[in-house]
Motif scaffolding. Sequence first.
Motif, mmCIF file in Angstrom:
data_model
loop_
_atom_site.group_PDB
_atom_site.id
_atom_site.type_symbol
_atom_site.label_atom_id
_atom_site.label_comp_id
_atom_site.label_asym_id
_atom_site.label_seq_id
_atom_site.Cartn_x
_atom_site.Cartn_y
_atom_site.Cartn_z
ATOM 1 N N LEU A 4 29.017 15.855 44.077
ATOM 2 C CA LEU A 4 28.222 17.092 44.363
ATOM 3 C C LEU A 4 28.816 18.418 43.824
ATOM 4 O O LEU A 4 29.987 18.460 43.888
ATOM 5 C CB LEU A 4 28.132 16.737 45.940
ATOM 6 C CG LEU A 4 27.685 15.682 46.540
ATOM 7 C CD1 LEU A 4 28.020 15.856 48.032
ATOM 8 C CD2 LEU A 4 26.331 15.374 46.401
ATOM 9 N N ASP A 5 27.902 19.348 43.635
ATOM 10 C CA ASP A 5 28.378 20.422 43.203
ATOM 11 C C ASP A 5 28.413 21.486 44.435
ATOM 12 O O ASP A 5 28.165 20.864 45.654
ATOM 13 C CB ASP A 5 27.377 21.130 42.054
ATOM 14 C CG ASP A 5 26.292 21.757 42.572
ATOM 15 O OD1 ASP A 5 25.457 22.216 41.946
ATOM 16 O OD2 ASP A 5 25.881 21.324 43.827
ATOM 17 N N GLU A 6 29.073 22.603 44.335
ATOM 18 C CA GLU A 6 29.281 23.310 45.575
ATOM 19 C C GLU A 6 28.250 23.686 46.505
ATOM 20 O O GLU A 6 28.353 23.526 47.750
ATOM 21 C CB GLU A 6 29.806 24.854 45.177
ATOM 22 C CG GLU A 6 31.243 25.290 46.077
ATOM 23 C CD GLU A 6 31.763 26.239 45.547
ATOM 24 O OE1 GLU A 6 32.393 26.380 44.379
ATOM 25 O OE2 GLU A 6 31.886 27.375 46.177
ATOM 26 N N GLU A 8 25.715 21.764 46.878
ATOM 27 C CA GLU A 8 25.269 20.638 47.710
ATOM 28 C C GLU A 8 26.209 20.103 48.740
ATOM 29 O O GLU A 8 26.008 19.691 49.894
ATOM 30 C CB GLU A 8 25.122 19.561 46.572
ATOM 31 C CG GLU A 8 23.731 19.564 45.669
ATOM 32 C CD GLU A 8 23.737 18.855 44.351
ATOM 33 O OE1 GLU A 8 24.868 18.156 44.201
ATOM 34 O OE2 GLU A 8 22.886 18.857 43.804
ATOM 35 N N THR A 9 27.523 20.259 48.362
ATOM 36 C CA THR A 9 28.683 19.929 49.377
ATOM 37 C C THR A 9 28.472 20.801 50.508
ATOM 38 O O THR A 9 28.674 20.452 51.640
ATOM 39 C CB THR A 9 29.879 20.323 48.674
ATOM 40 O OG1 THR A 9 29.993 19.838 47.371
ATOM 41 C CG2 THR A 9 30.914 19.501 49.398
ATOM 42 N N THR A 10 28.121 21.995 50.168
ATOM 43 C CA THR A 10 28.076 22.985 51.584
ATOM 44 C C THR A 10 26.820 22.515 52.313
ATOM 45 O O THR A 10 27.076 22.547 53.430
ATOM 46 C CB THR A 10 27.510 24.479 50.929
ATOM 47 O OG1 THR A 10 28.613 24.750 49.720
ATOM 48 C CG2 THR A 10 28.034 25.575 52.190
#
Lengths: 187, 331
Positions: A4-6, A8-10
């Motif tokens: 996941l990119d940032e 999406e992770t958030t």
Amino acid sequence: MRPLDENETTALFEKLFKFTGNNLKNIVENPSYEGPDPNAGRYCFRLQKNRVYYVSESMVKRATNIGRAQLVSLGTCIGKFTKGGNFHLTVQSVNLLAANAKHKVWLKPTSEMSFLYGNHVLKGGLGRITENIVAGDGVVVFSMSDVPLGFGIAAKSTQDCRKLDPNGIVVLHQSDIGEYLRMEDEL
Amino acid sequence: MTEMDTQEHQIDLGHLMAFDPLHHFPSPPPSREELVKECLQKGTVLVQLIADALFNLPSTEDIDGPLVKLPPPMTRLPREKHLPKPKPPTKWELFAKAKGIKNRKKDKIVYDEQTGTWKRRHGYDRVNDDKDIPIIEAKMTDEPGEDPFAKRQAEKRKRVEKHEKNRLQNLKQAAKVGALPSHIQLAATALPITGTQAAPKKASKNELQDIASMAAAATASGGKFDKKLLGEKPEKHKGKYRKFLPVVEGTGIGSQERQQTEKVLNRLISKNSHEILNVDKAINMYNVKKEKKRKNQRGKDSSTSSKLNPKKQLQKKSLKKGGSSKKGKSK
């Protein structure tokens, strides 16, 4: 499959945080003894076709051998990303959430079936409830025998629950294990 | 025959022209084809002469062959386009002529009374700029709610519009006679006959560069194997528009991914760290402690007590003490 990119992770962590609170750390840093490696690896999140999977490291490494078009699923699917970039938790994350939940609700045997059909939890069906629930918190729903049945959002805080009439909604239903039968295709 | 040719032929290399003034047909040729053939023959002779003269000029070497600089032309050719028509006088010119107003030359730098310096007449930091006026005194004729600065700006805008309108009217008058200035004539011809009347926008340097690089990549292999011209910059977008972490690094999670998850986690936890202290619970505990203290005080002060009462109180106290200690532990 990709990590996941940032953003999406958030989004993912925020949703999980609603249910687990600070136990999110345990989820992310869970040691995994799956695989041939004697050292405990960790679990990581991977995205395949808008679905987020919670997989152990060694599994991910082995899954790279499968092509993108052929890979259907790996590890545990915990949720989906919508086209607008929002994250929704699906029922397959119940076990993970149940192990690390901060707020729990136990249902009486009479109202279990109602919840499993997709209805909200009424006060009359409430068996036990953990203290210090704020309205809008994520809540995991258990049966009296500590079997996780699903999860939802608390409609009222614990204090307000005591003053409610028996037909008031306590937990708004989000997902339950009955979905395995009802929405088999969409999982 | 050749002597006559070289003497009498006039070769003007500036125009790449050869002229034979003494040529005449001995007899009018019978048919059109004969005429054409004779003209062609004569023409080839003249062209050969031009070629000879060209190759006699000093040449420089170039990629495509020898390069020759032609001498300036000797013959004056007649005009290609018509003489420019005199444009009709503008409205102001007519008025000035009628009143006898003469044009006075104006200086570029003018003395500014307000600041006491020499400022330019037009442009940045000019003499009588509207924004330099600090105070406008109110007159008896002014309404109370009006903004005088806004009024001045509005008046100026109206004046500018009027000037623009007059300018366009003058141009229309000139166009009627056919005496439009050439740059406006060109701009007008660039307008499309049908469709929108807006003139096509001129592309800026950066836009042109972007478009050129896009065109350069529009080959079958994406422009990768083409030779770059001098001064051509490498493309900005290398094809990758989003950067992703590697799927597997090392034995699964790489350092970058670890860093990213940690960062997000810490941010989330710190954002919600105010919830770690449960304010309600703390208040409850504080209140309970206070109540207990008060009860203990009352118990000590009450001297009127029967035989049973002290024991009861003691029992209660011990229970309470046990209870409170338990509560303390369960913190």
